[in-house]
Design an enzyme around this catalytic site. Structure first.
Site, short mmCIF file in Angstrom:
data_model
loop_
_atom_site.label_atom_id
_atom_site.label_comp_id
_atom_site.label_asym_id
_atom_site.label_seq_id
_atom_site.Cartn_x
_atom_site.Cartn_y
_atom_site.Cartn_z
N CYS A 63 41.01 36.00 33.13
CA CYS A 63 42.33 36.43 33.61
C CYS A 63 42.35 36.68 35.12
CB CYS A 63 42.81 37.67 32.86
SG CYS A 63 41.83 39.14 33.22
N GLU A 77 34.04 42.52 34.45
CA GLU A 77 34.24 42.34 35.89
C GLU A 77 33.20 43.10 36.71
OE1 GLU A 77 38.30 43.45 36.72
OE2 GLU A 77 38.18 45.29 35.57
N HIS A 122 45.56 43.05 45.98
CA HIS A 122 46.72 43.22 45.10
C HIS A 122 48.03 42.88 45.79
CE1 HIS A 122 43.66 44.80 42.55
NE2 HIS A 122 44.44 44.32 41.61
N ASP A 159 37.34 40.81 40.45
CA ASP A 159 36.37 41.89 40.65
C ASP A 159 34.95 41.42 40.41
OD1 ASP A 159 37.58 44.28 41.57
OD2 ASP A 159 38.70 44.34 39.69
#
Ligand code: PEP
Ligand code: MG
Length: 589
Positions: free
Chosen positions: A502, A431, A190, A455
């Site tokens: 995404c 995911e 992240h 993920d």
């Protein structure tokens, strides 16, 4: 000339002096007594003044974009630091007891906290935390050390740090910091995603940049090759300056695509959507020619010690919906856990946080966190086209549980005559392997599906996306990932439900033709990627993309797949490929 290697978040070049930010442990190894009280008094006065100036500066810096609660904390710290006791009491301790400035500040802190703890007022008791944080700042400054006070990073510098929290990156202004280099982190951590969304070139997972690079020396961050070059020789530096000029020219050329559709030469339209981390990014969407949001991550509303109030959620969502109306805005419910930790979650105590209490699992169990978010989402739905997306879905039952809760919340709002949309689409992220393999069941209870490849890769490859040692395994071109994506699209198609992508893979221009060939019709990506992706879509006939996917699905090794995609890119966009004249690494996207 020394080189550190890592995973770049962009293929851009950044050049600037290094600013090494070392996280200080406040007051560590400080001397207890002083032989020179006069000198300590001088240090103390200078440090308290510097700490006050720092806080004033931070407050000014973030005033436009920080949350109300964050501003409140900073203001409290300013008020506390204005208290003369931070000078008077340590002053007395230095003169009377011969304490060092550090020791005197520590002693003063203990006394102030003891005083607050003796109070009956719970509010005053809670201020102990603020006292500790203020003391930590003074102690850090006394140590002459730079904590991660990012307000100190000079304009145009490249920040070099061991690790950065997304909440630290959030405070950086694009255009101010030239780049970021860290020892830790994987390409889809992240930290990397946040840097990408702020359009700050970053190189993560170098393992030793803080050892290789010295503060003040010139550094080139070469995103294409994933290198940081410290003190480049003159010819290398000239080369990278030319590269930067070429990039600027390319950005200008890509600007001409802004108002053109993302349509293949044989007329197939691919929907391009934005991934946003911060509400302020909505203002930049028009610049990149994108109208709808495919993923707004709400974790960054949760960076404080207390969860956001319903009003704070509502203000953020209304701003997004209002800014994009009538185009759809997909807001993902909070996905806390792993590297998206929040102070309100005790994830440290989980043995295996990535497999633990993450995403929708946590929301369903913590109604006190989730219901205010759902209420705020529904209230904001009156201002535009809202779609709600659930992260980390493992079973269809989780989607059903949230739909029921959403219904209860909607009834409550109606009874209270609070306006909200009649129908809001509810989607599930794919995911987790179980969700991928049962996506047809999930598609029966969800209105849309969105593949979170970051993920999905982590869980299919059993490779922690935040761990630089296994980053070589988190490769979205592994045949296992491609087969699963093909399966998800097929099964969802049979249910008549559209699939979006995404994860970071969806914004990679090399991979986009393959995703198109696998049947994906909507891609969501960080804003800066939109023009690059649009350019390749406009250059690739859908029939070619389909043939590419058929050929790639027959391949069983990652390396030849990558070569094939690079050749395909060169064949369809020879000018762009030739301009860079380099092998573009997939991780660099
Ligand atoms: C993903 O996993 O691909 C995704 C988009 O979500 P996040 O990166 O926030 O986990
Ligand atoms: Mg995810």
């Amino acid at each position: 000339m020394r080189v550190a290697r890592g995973y770049a978040t962009t293929d851009q070049v950044a050049i600037g002096p290094a600013f090494l930010a070392v996280r200080a442990t406040a007051g560590d190894r400080c001397p207890v007594m002083t032989p020179d009280p006069e000198c300590e008094l001088g240090r103390l006065a200078e440090t308290v003044a510097r700490s006050r100036a720092q806080l004033d500066h931070i407050l000014l810096d973030v005033a436009g974009h920080a949350r109300q609660e964050q501003l409140q904390i900073l203001k409290t710290h300013c008020l506390l630091l204005a208290d003369r006791r931070w000078e008077e009491r340590p002053h007395a301790l230095i003169l009377d007891k011969g304490y060092s400035a550090e020791m005197a500040v520590r002693q003063t802190t203990l006394e102030l906290i003891a005083h607050l703890q003796a109070s009956d007022d719970p509010y005053l008791k809670e201020r102990s935390v603020d006292i500790e944080q203020v003391a930590e700042r003074i102690l850090r400054n006394l140590g002459g050390d730079h904590g991660l006070d990012l307000a100190q990073v000079p304009n145009g510098a490249i920040l070099v740090a061991h690790d950065l929290a997304p909440s630290e990156i959030i405070r950086m202004q694009p255009g101010k910091v030239a780049g970021i280099i860290t020892d830790l982190g994987g390409p889809t951590s992240h930290m990397a995603i946040m840097a990408r969304s702020l359009d700050i070139p970053a190189l993560v997972g170098t393992e030793n940049a803080t050892q290789t690079i010295q503060s003040g020396e010139l550094v080139v961050l070469d995103g294409r090759r994933g290198n940081a070059i410290a003190t480049p020789d003159p010819s290398t530096l000239r080369y990278f300056h030319r590269e930067q000029q070429r990039e600027h020219a390319e950005e200008r050329a890509l600007g001409s695509l802004r108002d053109l559709p993302a349509t293949t030469p044989d007329g197939v339209e691919i929907r391009l959507l934005a991934n946003l981390e911060l509400t302020r990014e909505v203002r930049r969407m028009a610049h990149y020619g994108v109208q709808a949001v495919g993923l707004y991550r709400t974790e960054y509303l949760f960076t404080d010690a207390t969860p956001p109030s319903e009003e704070e959620h509502y203000r953020a969502y209304r701003q997004l919906l209002h800014g994009c109306a009538p185009h759809p805005v997909t807001i993902r419910t909070v996905d806390l856990g792993t590297d998206k930790t929040a102070p309100i979650l005790d994830v440290e105590t989980e043995k295996n946080p990535a497999l633990g209490f993450r995403g929708v699992r946590c929301c369903i169990a913590h109604r006190e966190l989730f219901v205010p978010q759902l209420r705020a989402l529904l209230r904001a739905s009156a201002f535009g086209h809202l779609r709600i997306l659930l992260p980390m879905v493992s079973t269809a039952a989780e989607v059903v549980a949230v739909r029921e809760l959403l219904h209860v919340v909607a009834v409550e709002l109606s009874e209270a005559h609070i306006p909200h949309a009649e129908q809001v689409e509810l989607g599930a992220m794919i995911e987790v392997p179980s969700a991928a393999l049962t996506c047809d069941h999930i598609a029966r209870v969800a209105d849309f599906l969105s593949i979170g490849t970051n993920d999905l890769v982590q869980y299919l490859m059993a490779a922690d996306r935040t761990n630089e040692h296994v980053a070589y395994l988190t490769d979205p071109l592994h045949p296992a990932i491609l087969r699963v994506i093909r399966e998800v699209v097929r099964r969802a198609d049979r249910q008549g439900v559209e699939v979006e992508v995404c994860g970071e893979m969806g914004g990679n221009p090399l991979v986009v033709p393959l995703l198109m060939g696998l049947g994906v019709k909507a891609l969501s990506m960080s804003l800066a990627k939109v023009p690059h992706v649009k350019r390749i879509i406009r250059a690739v006939p859908y029939a070619d993309a389909h043939r590419l996917a058929v050929a790639v699905l027959r391949m069983d090794e990652t390396a030849p797949i990558r070569d094939r995609l690079e050749r395909f890119y060169q064949d369809h966009l020879p000018e762009a490929a030739a301009a860079s004249a380099l092998k573009i690494t997939l991780h660099a996207q």
